[in-house]
Design an enzyme around this catalytic site. Structure first.
Site, PDB file in Angstrom:
ATOM      1  N   LYS A  11     -49.007 -10.669  -7.749  1.00 22.08           N
ATOM      2  CA  LYS A  11     -47.729  -9.978  -7.960  1.00 22.08           C
ATOM      3  C   LYS A  11     -47.569  -8.772  -7.023  1.00 22.08           C
ATOM      4  CE  LYS A  11     -47.162 -11.447 -12.792  1.00 22.08           C
ATOM      5  NZ  LYS A  11     -46.809 -10.984 -14.172  1.00 22.08           N
ATOM      6  N   TYR A  47     -38.866 -16.984 -14.065  1.00 19.54           N
ATOM      7  CA  TYR A  47     -39.142 -16.459 -15.399  1.00 19.54           C
ATOM      8  C   TYR A  47     -38.004 -16.738 -16.382  1.00 19.54           C
ATOM      9  CZ  TYR A  47     -43.519 -13.970 -14.344  1.00 19.54           C
ATOM     10  OH  TYR A  47     -44.822 -13.642 -14.043  1.00 19.54           O
ATOM     11  N   GLU A  91     -43.742 -25.244 -11.492  1.00 14.33           N
ATOM     12  CA  GLU A  91     -43.908 -24.008 -10.715  1.00 14.33           C
ATOM     13  C   GLU A  91     -44.426 -24.306  -9.306  1.00 14.33           C
ATOM     14  OE1 GLU A  91     -44.701 -21.250 -14.676  1.00 14.33           O
ATOM     15  OE2 GLU A  91     -46.334 -21.535 -13.250  1.00 14.33           O
ATOM     16  N   ASN A 136     -49.032  -6.487 -13.887  1.00  9.95           N
ATOM     17  CA  ASN A 136     -50.332  -7.001 -14.338  1.00  9.95           C
ATOM     18  C   ASN A 136     -50.966  -7.960 -13.329  1.00  9.95           C
ATOM     19  OD1 ASN A 136     -48.605  -9.084 -14.873  1.00  9.95           O
ATOM     20  ND2 ASN A 136     -49.169  -9.348 -17.014  1.00  9.95           N
ATOM     21  N   HIS A 161     -49.957 -13.932 -12.052  1.00  8.87           N
ATOM     22  CA  HIS A 161     -49.371 -14.935 -12.935  1.00  8.87           C
ATOM     23  C   HIS A 161     -50.198 -16.196 -12.828  1.00  8.87           C
ATOM     24  CE1 HIS A 161     -46.746 -17.999 -14.617  1.00  8.87           C
ATOM     25  NE2 HIS A 161     -47.026 -18.710 -13.533  1.00  8.87           N
TER      26      HIS A 161
HETATM   27  P1  GTP Z   1     -47.533 -14.695 -16.654  1.00  5.71           P
HETATM   28  O1  GTP Z   1     -48.729 -15.410 -16.116  1.00  5.71           O
HETATM   29  O2  GTP Z   1     -46.975 -13.675 -15.690  1.00  5.71           O
HETATM   30  O3  GTP Z   1     -46.484 -15.648 -17.182  1.00  5.71           O
HETATM   31  O4  GTP Z   1     -48.107 -13.828 -17.861  1.00  5.71           O
HETATM   32  P2  GTP Z   1     -48.509 -14.300 -19.315  1.00  5.71           P
HETATM   33  O5  GTP Z   1     -48.355 -15.787 -19.455  1.00  5.71           O
HETATM   34  O6  GTP Z   1     -49.843 -13.696 -19.602  1.00  5.71           O
HETATM   35  O7  GTP Z   1     -47.433 -13.558 -20.195  1.00  5.71           O
HETATM   36  P3  GTP Z   1     -45.947 -14.022 -20.617  1.00  5.71           P
HETATM   37  O8  GTP Z   1     -45.628 -15.346 -20.036  1.00  5.71           O
HETATM   38  O9  GTP Z   1     -45.830 -13.819 -22.074  1.00  5.71           O
HETATM   39  O10 GTP Z   1     -45.045 -12.900 -19.910  1.00  5.71           O
HETATM   40  C1  GTP Z   1     -44.666 -13.041 -18.553  1.00  5.71           C
HETATM   41  C2  GTP Z   1     -44.741 -11.707 -17.872  1.00  5.71           C
HETATM   42  O11 GTP Z   1     -43.773 -10.844 -18.442  1.00  5.71           O
HETATM   43  C3  GTP Z   1     -46.072 -10.972 -18.048  1.00  5.71           C
HETATM   44  O12 GTP Z   1     -47.047 -11.327 -17.101  1.00  5.71           O
HETATM   45  C4  GTP Z   1     -45.651  -9.542 -17.852  1.00  5.71           C
HETATM   46  O13 GTP Z   1     -45.647  -9.203 -16.470  1.00  5.71           O
HETATM   47  C5  GTP Z   1     -44.237  -9.523 -18.394  1.00  5.71           C
HETATM   48  N1  GTP Z   1     -44.214  -8.954 -19.738  1.00  5.71           N
HETATM   49  C6  GTP Z   1     -44.636  -9.539 -20.886  1.00  5.71           C
HETATM   50  N2  GTP Z   1     -44.472  -8.698 -21.927  1.00  5.71           N
HETATM   51  C7  GTP Z   1     -43.950  -7.563 -21.407  1.00  5.71           C
HETATM   52  C8  GTP Z   1     -43.530  -6.326 -21.964  1.00  5.71           C
HETATM   53  O14 GTP Z   1     -43.631  -6.076 -23.160  1.00  5.71           O
HETATM   54  N3  GTP Z   1     -43.028  -5.397 -21.076  1.00  5.71           N
HETATM   55  C9  GTP Z   1     -42.897  -5.652 -19.734  1.00  5.71           C
HETATM   56  N4  GTP Z   1     -42.397  -4.728 -18.916  1.00  5.71           N
HETATM   57  N5  GTP Z   1     -43.276  -6.805 -19.186  1.00  5.71           N
HETATM   58  C10 GTP Z   1     -43.789  -7.737 -20.002  1.00  5.71           C
HETATM   59 MG    MG Z   2     -46.587 -16.830 -18.921  1.00  8.88          MG
END
Ligand code: GTP
Ligand code: MG
Length: 138
Positions: A9, A49, A126, A112, A115
């Site tokens: 990222k 997303y 994807e 973070n 992905h």
């Molecule tokens: P990805 O691999 O990026 O999809 O992450 P994930 O599968 O561990 O998490 P998820 O799919 O639930 O969320 C996608 C992305 O949204 C996360 O990686 C974060 O960058 C972002 N995200 C999730 N929750 C929050 C939140 O509470 N606040 C913010 N700012 N970003 C969030």
């Molecule tokens: Mg995810």
């Protein structure tokens, strides 16, 4: 052998730590079989997303993902999808286990660092969003 889709990222490209992240990926036994650096448009980030479009953080997420370049990758290995998610660590770095990418490098839940696909159907979609077949060299 399985493939998964990965993004390093904007927080990773900004801090110039993509090589350090790749070292953890390769150290976990995953092979980087396709890789390129791209700057996502807002539209590409929204499409990618789209599953989160009703979430309160969607606007911020799209903004962050399109604010600087990313590195998109295809990773290959035994159980690559689950293996990569283990190596990534929990979404919120505060909950990520020691030795994981997010524990080592993530700044916060939004920035973070990585992905990774969460299932084989999403991995296929994807990968196809960013790579044609002849760009993936296993
Ligand atoms: P990805 O691999 O990026 O999809 O992450 P994930 O599968 O561990 O998490 P998820 O799919 O639930 O969320 C996608 C992305 O949204 C996360 O990686 C974060 O960058 C972002 N995200 C999730 N929750 C929050 C939140 O509470 N606040 C913010 N700012 N970003 C969030
Ligand atoms: Mg995810």
């Amino acid at each position: 052998i399985e493939r998964t889709f990965s993004i390093l990222k904007p927080d990773a490209t900004r801090r110039n730590i993509t090589g350090k992240v790749n070292a953890l990926i390769e150290g976990a036994g995953l092979r980087i079989v396709a890789q390129k650096r791209v700057h996502l448009t807002r539209g590409q980030a929204e499409t990618f997303y789209a599953v989160h479009k009703e979430r309160p953080f969607f606007g911020e997420l799209v903004e962050q993902m399109s604010a600087a370049p990313v590195v998109v990758q295809v990773l290959e290995g035994e159980n690559a999808i689950a293996r990569y998610r283990e190596v990534m660590g929990a979404t919120n770095p505060a909950n990520a286990a020691p030795g994981t990418i997010r524990k080592e490098f993530a700044l916060n839940v939004g920035e973070n660092t990585v992905h990774g696909s969460d299932a084989s159907e999403t991995a296929s979609v994807e990968i196809a969003q960013f790579f044609s077949g002849n760009e993936i060299v296993g």
